[in-house]
Each structure stands twice: as structure tokens, then as C-alpha cells.
Design an enzyme around this catalytic site. Structure first.
Site, short mmCIF file in Angstrom:
data_model
loop_
_atom_site.label_atom_id
_atom_site.label_comp_id
_atom_site.label_asym_id
_atom_site.label_seq_id
_atom_site.Cartn_x
_atom_site.Cartn_y
_atom_site.Cartn_z
CB SER A 213 -0.37 4.19 24.99
OG SER A 213 -0.49 4.85 26.20
CG HIS B 169 3.17 1.20 22.17
ND1 HIS B 169 2.00 0.93 21.52
CD2 HIS B 169 2.81 1.37 23.47
CE1 HIS B 169 0.99 0.94 22.37
NE2 HIS B 169 1.47 1.20 23.57
CD GLU C 174 1.80 -0.15 17.64
OE1 GLU C 174 1.11 0.14 16.67
OE2 GLU C 174 1.52 0.19 18.81
CG ASN D 45 -3.03 2.19 22.31
OD1 ASN D 45 -3.57 1.14 22.69
ND2 ASN D 45 -1.93 2.66 22.86
N1 3HC Z 1 4.71 -12.39 34.19
C1 3HC Z 1 4.84 -13.73 34.10
N2 3HC Z 1 3.80 -14.55 33.96
C2 3HC Z 1 2.56 -14.02 33.91
C3 3HC Z 1 2.34 -12.63 34.00
C4 3HC Z 1 3.50 -11.78 34.13
N3 3HC Z 1 3.41 -10.45 34.21
N4 3HC Z 1 1.01 -12.39 33.90
C5 3HC Z 1 0.39 -13.58 33.75
N5 3HC Z 1 1.33 -14.56 33.76
C6 3HC Z 1 1.12 -15.98 33.63
C7 3HC Z 1 0.27 -16.57 34.71
O1 3HC Z 1 1.03 -16.87 35.85
C8 3HC Z 1 -0.28 -17.82 34.06
O2 3HC Z 1 0.73 -18.83 34.11
P1 3HC Z 1 0.34 -20.40 34.20
O3 3HC Z 1 -0.40 -20.70 32.93
O4 3HC Z 1 1.69 -21.08 34.28
O5 3HC Z 1 -0.49 -20.52 35.42
C9 3HC Z 1 -0.45 -17.40 32.60
O6 3HC Z 1 0.39 -16.24 32.43
C10 3HC Z 1 -1.87 -17.06 32.27
O7 3HC Z 1 -2.35 -16.05 33.16
P2 3HC Z 1 -3.76 -16.07 33.88
O8 3HC Z 1 -4.13 -17.48 34.22
O9 3HC Z 1 -3.73 -15.06 34.98
O10 3HC Z 1 -4.83 -15.48 32.87
P3 3HC Z 1 -5.02 -15.62 31.31
O11 3HC Z 1 -4.99 -17.04 30.86
O12 3HC Z 1 -6.21 -14.80 30.95
O13 3HC Z 1 -3.75 -14.89 30.65
C11 3HC Z 1 -3.06 -12.81 29.74
C12 3HC Z 1 -3.45 -13.57 30.99
C13 3HC Z 1 -1.79 -13.40 29.12
C14 3HC Z 1 -2.79 -11.38 30.15
C15 3HC Z 1 -4.23 -12.94 28.68
O14 3HC Z 1 -5.47 -12.72 29.29
C16 3HC Z 1 -4.10 -11.98 27.53
O15 3HC Z 1 -3.35 -12.20 26.61
N6 3HC Z 1 -4.88 -10.87 27.57
C17 3HC Z 1 -4.79 -9.80 26.58
C18 3HC Z 1 -3.74 -8.81 27.03
C19 3HC Z 1 -3.63 -7.64 26.12
O16 3HC Z 1 -4.41 -7.46 25.19
N7 3HC Z 1 -2.63 -6.79 26.36
C20 3HC Z 1 -2.43 -5.57 25.57
C21 3HC Z 1 -3.13 -4.43 26.19
S1 3HC Z 1 -2.98 -2.93 25.29
C22 3HC Z 1 -1.50 -2.27 25.74
O17 3HC Z 1 -0.80 -2.78 26.58
C23 3HC Z 1 -1.08 -1.03 25.03
C24 3HC Z 1 -1.20 0.19 25.90
O18 3HC Z 1 -0.61 1.29 25.23
C25 3HC Z 1 -2.60 0.53 26.28
#
Ligand code: 3HC
Length: 391
Positions: free
Chosen positions: A115, A136, A148, A187
Site C-alpha cells: 500500500s 494495488h 492502481e 493512500n
Molecule cells: N465478498 C462478497 N460479498 C461481500 C464481501 C466480500 N468480501 N463483503 C461484503 N459483501 C457483500 C455483503 O454480503 C452484502 O451483500 P448483500 O447486499 O447481498 O447483503 C454487500 O456486500 C454489502 O455489505 P454490508 O451490508 O456488509 O455493508 P455495506 O453496505 O457497508 O458494504 C462495503 C460494505 C462494500 C465494504 C462498503 O461499506 C464500502 O464500499 N466501503 C468502503 C470500502 C473501502 O473504501 N475500501 C478501500 C479501503 S483502502 C484499501 O483497501 C487500500 C489499502 O492499501 C489500505
């Protein structure tokens, strides 16, 4: 196509799953069978959810049949591409790359999902630094559309193009950086959001819940900033902060993340961080107050300033920054599009006001200052980071 993924934690198992969903044969390598078996369960669980929702046609068993788990690098002896996703410790990454360099065919590409660690530093310890690249992914990889692609100063153009195509084959949208910068685009911007969120709280201007309520309810982000930090892992957030700042980005005094890491409260993965979760590794949306006094332009001000810096330095353009934030963080619209809508003059005022209180990191970027002084204050003026036609 055969692909090796080294490290089966939060990101590694998700990347392996994505590759297998795209029809690739995957070798997933880690140090213990226990860890690998847990990764297998997590992949299966995720595939089941994707299958039930109709996102994938194949059954979880069919997809899983393309994934082989192993504690030995030998399974990588005939792969076309390898991706490393082990913890962010340079020494550990170096060891992994030395092993991969030894086992993986000489013509194959070695990618890192780091990251924030510079790709050049990792490439340098291999005998094929022109074939080492950053790829990434975002958490959770099966859902997040962005990859990325970060060529190091050594990476060949062919390798970069191949990696961009591979990301597309995996069903992802690649954003390619023109020049490598610490923390890449994602990041660097994430760091600025973390810094401002922390400043809000530690200066006594807002509570954790108020910051997150404003992020979710006013900016319509899928998660609050502290909630996202918990989701990514507070140890990961602290690591990327350290690496980016050590390599020249300005710092903001903050202890909120680090003190939780010291208490082993790492966020979702341990069940507790800024918020408490149902069980370790189990995320559920946190409940937040509907109202918040935190102005949305203040929350994104430092991130927008960083966006201006990335454009000014010709790393990426405004559209690419917005693609990163929409597809890597599920923002409902791009960061700079939001800034244009809120008003660049307001963003600049927020930066100036905080800067005047002694926060050096908030020194407004010259590009932003120039835009506002020329009347390019965003959507209402017809021009900001984007140009708007008359409606
Ligand atoms: N695999 C399959 N399905 C998944 C899953 C996974 N790993 N995680 C969540 N889901 C599904 C859930 O089952 C749910 O399905 P449904 O609608 O059929 O019930 C759906 O996705 C929505 O999940 P939740 O109800 O648990 O919660 P949310 O509506 O909040 O969605 C999220 C979860 C998609 C993670 C959303 O909150 C989101 O987009 N958050 C932002 C995530 C983000 O910013 N990620 C980047 C982080 S930075 C990074 O990774 C870089 C690193 O270098 C630091």
C-alpha cells in the site's frame, strides 16, 4: 493463465479469489496450513455470497477448484505472474521477492500489492527489476473495482502494459500512475482524510461519531473515516501513514490511531478499534448520529489539497484521481467533483483557517490558490477541476 499469490490475509485471499473468478489457475502460498485453511473458508464464504447475489454464475466449488494452497514456493515454478500480499514490512517483502525471483520463471512478472512501500526498493533486490511492478488492490478485492498500477523507475513499458491488461482481465479498472510516488494516489489521499479526521477530534472540534456522521450523511461516503480506518486495519493505517510521511509528505500530530494499535485494538480484524464489531473479522455498519456540525468541505479539504498536488506534479489527472476514489473507496462521486460542488473557495478557506492555527500540512497548494484567484471556484462558476456547461 497461471498466477501465484503470496500471503493469504485480508488482501491476499481476496486477490486469489478475484483471479480464480476470472478463470485463472491460482497458487496461494502462505506460511502455515492453518492460515491457508482460514483463507479458503473466507474465499468460499465470499464466493457463496457473490453466487447467491448472481454476481458470478459458477458455483463456489467450481471457482475454488482453480485455487491450490501451499506452504511451499515450488508451486510457483510455472506461473506467468506472481502477486505478493504479505504484511508491510520491507524485510519480509524482500525475503518473499528473493524466493519468487528464485522460483518463478525468468520471463514472468512479479507484482506487489504494497500500500505504500516504494516499488523501486522492492524491485532492486531481484535480478529482474524491470519486471517488478505495483498492482494495488482495494479491500474487499472481490467488490472493489479499482487496481492502481504503479511502475517503478525500473519497470519496462511492456510490463506496465501487460499488468494494465491483466487488471482488466480480472474485471478491474486500472489507473496507471505516470510516476511512482509514496502511497500512490489512493493512500496519499486516504492519509489526508485520516489526518483531518484525527485533527478534528484531537483539537476538540468534533467527536469521532460527528466526523463519521458528516462523512456518511453529508458526503454520502459508504463509511465514516474512522469506520474505514477500522475496516482497513488501524495497524495498516499507522504503517502507511509512517511510510508516506517518512518519505516526505507533511505530517499532522495525531495519537488516536497509534494508541489503539498499542492496545492491540486494530479495528474490524480484532473486533474493536474506534468502534466495536460483532466478532473479530466481522464488520457491521456502525450506528452514527444523523446530525453533525462538521462541515463536509473541512473533512475533504486536506485530501483535495493533496489531489491538487498530484495534478501539479503530473502524477495523474483529475479524472484519474476521481476514478481512484469512486472505484477504490466506493465514493458516490469523485473527490474533486465533490470539491467542485462544495466550492473550491470554501475548501481553500478551510485550509487557510487551519493553516493559520499552525498546522503546516494545510498550506494551500499553489494550483488550488491559482484556480480560486482566477475565479475557478467549482461548479457554480462553471469551472473548477472540471468545466461545466450552462444548464
Ligand atoms: N465478498 C462478497 N460479498 C461481500 C464481501 C466480500 N468480501 N463483503 C461484503 N459483501 C457483500 C455483503 O454480503 C452484502 O451483500 P448483500 O447486499 O447481498 O447483503 C454487500 O456486500 C454489502 O455489505 P454490508 O451490508 O456488509 O455493508 P455495506 O453496505 O457497508 O458494504 C462495503 C460494505 C462494500 C465494504 C462498503 O461499506 C464500502 O464500499 N466501503 C468502503 C470500502 C473501502 O473504501 N475500501 C478501500 C479501503 S483502502 C484499501 O483497501 C487500500 C489499502 O492499501 C489500505
Amino acid at each position: 493463465m497461471r498466477i501465484a499469490v503470496v500471503g493469504s490475509g485480508t488482501m491476499g485471499h481476496g486477490i486469489a479469489e478475484v483471479a480464480a473468478m476470472a478463470g485463472m489457475e491460482v497458487k496461494l502460498i502462505d506460511i502455515s496450513w492453518d492460515i491457508l485453511n482460514r483463507a479458503k473458508e473466507r474465499m468460499y464464504d465470499s464466493l457463496k455470497r457473490l453466487h447467491e447475489r448472481g454476481t458470478i454464475r459458477e458455483t463456489p466449488d467450481t471457482v475454488m477448484s482453480r485455487i491450490e494452497i501451499s506452504v511451499s514456493y515450488d508451486v510457483a515454478k510455472d506461473v506467468d505472474f506472481a502477486i505478493e500480499a504479505v504484511p508491510e514490512i520491507l524485510e519480509l517483502k524482500r525475503k518473499v521477492f528473493q524466493e519468487l525471483d528464485r522460483v518463478v520463471p525468468k520471463e514472468s512478472i512479479l507484482a506487489t500489492n504494497t500500500s505504500s512501500i516504494p516499488i523501486s526498493d522492492i524491485g532492486e533486490i531481484t535480478s529482474r527489476k524491470e519486471k517488478v511492478i505495483g498492482m494495488h488492490f482495494f479491500n474487499p478485492p472481490p467488490l472493489m473495482k479499482l487496481v492502481e498500477v504503479i511502475p517503478s523507475k525500473y519497470t519496462s513499458e511492456d510490463v506496465t502494459r501487460y499488468t494494465v491488461e491483466l487488471a482488466k482481465k480480472m474485471g478491474k479498472t486500472p489507473v496507471r500512475l505516470r510516476v511512482e510516488v509514496p502511497g500512490f494516489v489512493s493512500n496519499r489521499i486516504f492519509l489526508r482524510l485520516l489526518q483531518e479526521a484525527c485533527r478534528e477530534v484531537e483539537s476538540g472540534e468534533a467527536t469521532i461519531e460527528e466526523v463519521d456522521s458528516s462523512a456518511r450523511n453529508k458526503l454520502k461516503l459508504p463509511m465514516g473515516i474512522f469506520e474505514l480506518a477500522d475496516y482497513v486495519g488501524l495497524d495498516v493505517a499507522v504503517d502507511l501513514w509512517k511510510v508516506i510521511v517518512e518519505r516526505g509528505a507533511s505530517d499532522v500530530k495525531c495519537s488516536s490511531y497509534k494508541e489503539r494499535v498499542d492496545r492491540k485494538e486494530l479495528g474490524v480484524k480484532t473486533g474493536k478499534g474506534f468502534y466495536t464489531y460483532p466478532a473479530p473479522g466481522k464488520y457491521s455498519k456502525v450506528s452514527l448520529p444523523p446530525e453533525s456540525k462538521v462541515p463536509p468541505e473541512r473533512i475533504i479539504s486536506l485530501a483535495v489539497n493533496e489531489g491538487a498536488w498530484l495534478i501539479e506534479n503530473n502524477i495523474v489527472n483529475a479524472e484519474e484521481i476521481d476514478t481512484v476514489m469512486r472505484l477504490g473507496f466506493n465514493f458516490p462521486k469523485g473527490l474533486l467533483e465533490m470539491a467542485d460542488e462544495l466550492g473550491l473557495d470554501k475548501i481553500l478557506n478551510a485550509l487557510r483557517e487551519i493553516h493559520s492555527r499552525g498546522y503546516e500540512a494545510y498550506s494551500p497548494n499553489p494550483l488550488l490558490v491559482k484556480m480560486v484567484s482566477q475565479g475557478q471556484t467549482g461548479k457554480s462558476s462553471g469551472r473548477g477541476f472540471y468545466t461545466y456547461g450552462k444548464t
